[in-house]
Design a protein around this motif. Structure first.
Motif, PDB file in Angstrom:
ATOM      1  N   GLU A 493      -4.469  -5.478 -17.455  1.00  0.00           N
ATOM      2  CA  GLU A 493      -4.761  -4.304 -16.637  1.00  0.00           C
ATOM      3  C   GLU A 493      -5.869  -3.443 -17.232  1.00  0.00           C
ATOM      4  O   GLU A 493      -6.370  -2.518 -16.580  1.00  0.00           O
ATOM      5  CB  GLU A 493      -3.492  -3.463 -16.456  1.00  0.00           C
ATOM      6  N   ARG A 656      -4.248   0.189  -7.985  1.00  0.00           N
ATOM      7  CA  ARG A 656      -3.204   0.610  -8.926  1.00  0.00           C
ATOM      8  C   ARG A 656      -1.918  -0.180  -8.690  1.00  0.00           C
ATOM      9  O   ARG A 656      -1.221  -0.547  -9.647  1.00  0.00           O
ATOM     10  CB  ARG A 656      -2.957   2.113  -8.777  1.00  0.00           C
ATOM     11  N   HIS A 657      -1.605  -0.449  -7.427  1.00  0.00           N
ATOM     12  CA  HIS A 657      -0.413  -1.254  -7.141  1.00  0.00           C
ATOM     13  C   HIS A 657      -0.608  -2.698  -7.607  1.00  0.00           C
ATOM     14  O   HIS A 657       0.337  -3.323  -8.109  1.00  0.00           O
ATOM     15  CB  HIS A 657      -0.098  -1.217  -5.647  1.00  0.00           C
ATOM     16  N   ARG A 660       0.115  -3.098 -11.184  1.00  0.00           N
ATOM     17  CA  ARG A 660       1.546  -3.096 -11.509  1.00  0.00           C
ATOM     18  C   ARG A 660       2.126  -4.506 -11.439  1.00  0.00           C
ATOM     19  O   ARG A 660       3.131  -4.796 -12.094  1.00  0.00           O
ATOM     20  CB  ARG A 660       2.283  -2.147 -10.566  1.00  0.00           C
ATOM     21  N   THR A 663       1.317  -6.069 -14.888  1.00  0.00           N
ATOM     22  CA  THR A 663       2.017  -5.440 -16.014  1.00  0.00           C
ATOM     23  C   THR A 663       3.517  -5.679 -15.928  1.00  0.00           C
ATOM     24  O   THR A 663       4.259  -5.297 -16.848  1.00  0.00           O
ATOM     25  CB  THR A 663       1.758  -3.923 -16.041  1.00  0.00           C
ATOM     26  N   ASP A 665       5.503  -4.317 -13.674  1.00  0.00           N
ATOM     27  CA  ASP A 665       6.185  -3.136 -13.160  1.00  0.00           C
ATOM     28  C   ASP A 665       6.513  -3.239 -11.679  1.00  0.00           C
ATOM     29  O   ASP A 665       7.180  -2.359 -11.129  1.00  0.00           O
ATOM     30  CB  ASP A 665       5.326  -1.885 -13.400  1.00  0.00           C
ATOM     31  N   ALA A 671       4.525  -4.593  -4.459  1.00  0.00           N
ATOM     32  CA  ALA A 671       3.186  -4.008  -4.527  1.00  0.00           C
ATOM     33  C   ALA A 671       2.463  -4.115  -3.183  1.00  0.00           C
ATOM     34  O   ALA A 671       1.762  -3.185  -2.764  1.00  0.00           O
ATOM     35  CB  ALA A 671       2.373  -4.691  -5.621  1.00  0.00           C
TER      36      ALA A 671
END
Length: 689
Positions: A493, A656-657, A660, A663, A665, A671
């Motif tokens: 990221e 940004r999604h 994730r 990462t 998340d 997402a």
């Protein structure tokens, strides 16, 4: 042999000993700091955590501390610091922090608080200086009497505004809500920081760009502080050391440099005898060469001085958009691209570059047609291309040979994934594939968009309905996740174009799918360890080749807000001319020539001899079609972007999604669902649906 006790004024020795003891302890001391988020000054999604975090870390590192900074909601950060879980809290101008448990450092630049209004609304403040609030608050209250003033509840605005009986106050929960009310004429003015307002428009309310402006002069500038717990034994000395190194950062220019690197530079004062042009540009090798050679332009034009703001790509895009959002007028020359030029021209934000405003011999017809058209609106040119690019696949020929692999000239993503798996050797410092993961519409979303296109996907259908939560996006993002997390470098990221260029040029990547402009670096033995073992192939395809390779140009434009348009036009014509290309070739070597802009460049024998990839790149640029961009029909123009004003906000938030996913998340489905929802909301706000 004994040493006599030193003689010194009363109390001084103990103070010196305490300072020396603190200095020795500080070498191993880790200072834990809690903070909230305040765009665009500090926050985990900002580059380096934002200017405030970068400054705090610099000052405390110089003072001998290690720093750990964690983000929470502001109230939670305060409570954790009071309990002792943290040593200090970043004290923002809008947080209600009880000073009793803390001792504060000296301040460093923070908010520029002002009154935001609709451009069409006729209102001005009395002609008073910035100290209006301190010197003549009654005069300000008189000017605001009877107006509907928007204030964010609990934002610690200005106490006398909260208490004045003659004001019609409208309290809102968020600044975004206040800006919506302002645009819909439910309030007349909104008290807000100018950069906060600009970034909200850029990220969430792009349809308001160009509709709002700040009342001049600004009301007040308010500082940030670091608030240290008084229960910490060395609190006073820590604050003293912080203040000392903060003063040093001011004196040696570090503070100004850090602020400028995050886009908070100040425009030079006007001088009738000298044109001082402020240039906002991106920090890549080609632009650095332009900056270096511009000394020759200044020598040829003694009445023009250049003030450079060389920024990270994401910061540049944000600051240029925010400058336009609030009509701030900070820049005379902007580095923009194929997305912005036609959109901004349509809104009257850019100076048209007609033939009669260019020097004789500039030869606009020499510009590659697809590049020139991408920077035009209604057949008028509004930006001059500095370099242009498409995409292609770079690979290590030595690694392929050792593994017995053959790269086809037109690979598929299935083949790319198989190659990445076979060549992934992290124990030897070589990763199977390098791809963009840094979240932003021009970083990870540039690659993800062409990946989705190649898998048959699109951003919108013909009714402007988002198509993100679709089988095509699912297939593309599942592949992206596999490539990034199983065969890519650590911290994917954090990997953008600049980081990946360094990785591949230093031999750490077996494969890289990215911009054709990188070839000039990768094939240059003085800048690349793999210059002799780099191969090239087309950008991969999956179910289609439509939209599988992008078209982009970094170009120079002059905003209408510039008061020095003629001087600015003379510079951008110089920096994009045939003569400049010749100059770079002779001074820096032909591999450093800015590619992709002029047909004549690809006819130069010196360039063709130095750049074996030149004809391949020219063909990729000429074949990229921003209209025939996807397998299914679309209502938009653009390959790795959608040419609508709302796309930077959409692309950055979706980016940004997507980050994730890699990462861990969020799942791919989570997402994509979140991205679908936020995109639909932005499009609804803008009136598309």
């Amino acid at each position: 042999m004994s040493l006599a006790a030193p003689v010194c004024p009363r109390g001084l020795c103990s103070r010196v000993v305490a300072i020396l003891l603190l200095a020795s302890l500080a070498q191993a001391d880790t200072l834990r700091i809690a903070s909230g988020e305040k765009d665009p000054y500090i926050g985990p999604h900002l580059t380096d955590g934002g200017y405030v975090q970068a400054l705090i870390e610099h000052v405390l590192t110089d003072a001998g501390y290690d720093v750990e900074l964690a983000f929470f909601p502001w109230e939670r950060a305060r409570v954790l610091a009071e309990k002792g879980d943290f040593d200090a809290i970043v004290s923002p101008v809008n947080a209600r922090v009880d000073p009793s448990p803390f001792i504060s450092t000296d301040g460093f630049p923070g908010e520029k608080l002002g009154l935001l209004k609709r451009k069409a609304y006729d209102f001005s403040l009395p002609a008073t200086p910035t100290q209006l609030l301190a010197d003549d608050a009654e005069k300000l209250l008189g000017a605001l009497a009877g107006l509907r003033l928007g204030l964010v509840r609990g934002a610690d605005a200005l106490p006398f505004l909260d208490q004045a009986t003659e004001l019609s106050r409208q309290y809102v929960v968020t600044y975004e809500q206040g800006m919506k009310m302002l645009a819909s004429e439910r309030i007349d003015l909104l008290l807000i920081d100018k950069y906060t307002a600009a970034d909200i428009m850029t990220d969430s309310l792009p349809h308001l760009i160009g509709q709002l402006e700040f009342v001049d002069p600004p009301l007040l500038e308010r500082d940030f502080h670091l608030a240290v717990r008084t229960r910490r034994a060395d609190a006073e000395l820590l604050v003293e050391r912080f203040n000392h190194h903060l003063r040093q950062a001011v004196q040696d220019g570090t503070l100004a440099t850090l602020m400028a690197s995050h886009g908070f530079g100040s425009k030079p004062a006007m001088n009738n005898a000298v044109h001082r042009l402020t240039i906002g540009t991106v920090d890549n090798p080609d632009m650095e060469i332009m900056r270096e050679l511009s000394a020759e332009f200044e020598a040829e034009h003694p009445n023009i001085e250049l003030d450079w703001q060389v920024l990270d790509e994401n910061i540049l895009r944000r600051r240029l958009m925010s400058d336009l959002a609030i009509s701030d007028g900070q820049y005379d020359i902007m580095t923009i691209g194929t997305l912005e030029a036609p959109l901004w021209a349509e809104r009257g934000w850019l100076v048209p570059i007609d033939a009669d405003r260019l020097p004789a011999g500039y030869d606009r017809d020499d510009l590659i047609p697809t590049v020139r058209e991408g920077l035009s609106f209604e057949s008028r040119l509004y930006a001059l291309p500095f370099y242009a690019e498409s995409t292609m696949t770079y690979y290590r020929t030595d690694l392929f040979e050792q593994a017995g692999l053959t790269m086809p000239m037109s690979p598929t993503y299935d083949q790319i994934q198989r190659f990445a798996a076979e060549l992934h050797r992290p124990e030897d410092g070589v990763y199977g594939i390098c791809l963009r993961g840094k979240p932003a519409w021009g970083e990870n979303m540039a690659f993800i968009s062409i990946l989705v296109n190649a898998h048959g996907g699109r951003w919108f259908d013909m009714e402007w309905e988002p198509q993100i939560y679709s089988p095509e996006w699912h297939r593309a993002l599942n592949r992206y996740k596999t490539l990034m997390t199983e065969y890519g470098p650590p911290a994917p990221e954090q990997q953008g174009y600049t980081e990946l260029l360094e990785h591949f040029s230093q031999g750490r990547c077996a494969l890289w799918i990215d911009a054709t402009v990188a070839a000039g670096t990768l094939f240059n033995p003085s800048r690349s360890r793999v210059a002799g073992t780099t191969g090239i192939a087309s950008s991969p395809t999956a179910v289609t080749n439509r939209g599988a390779n992008w078209l982009w140009s970094w170009a120079l434009a002059v905003p209408e807000s510039s008061a020095q348009q003629d001087a600015a036009l003379s510079f951008i014509a110089w920096a994009t001319s045939r003569d400049y290309i010749q100059r770079v070739g002779e001074r820096k070597g032909w591999l450093s020539v800015p590619p992709g802009t002029r047909l004549s460049t690809y006819e130069l024998a010196d360039y063709r001899a130095a750049a074996p990839f030149s004809q391949f790149v020219l063909q990729a640029i000429q074949s990229a079609d921003i209209s025939e961009n996807t397998l299914q029909p679309t209502p938009y123009v653009g390959i790795q972007f959608v040419r609508i004003p709302e796309f930077p906000a959409i692309g950055t938030n979706v980016g940004r999604h997507m980050a994730r996913i890699i990462t861990g998340d969020a799942s791919v489905a989570e997402a994509l669902q979140a991205s679908q929802s936020l995109t639909a909301h932005i499009m609804w706000q803008a009136g598309y649906r």
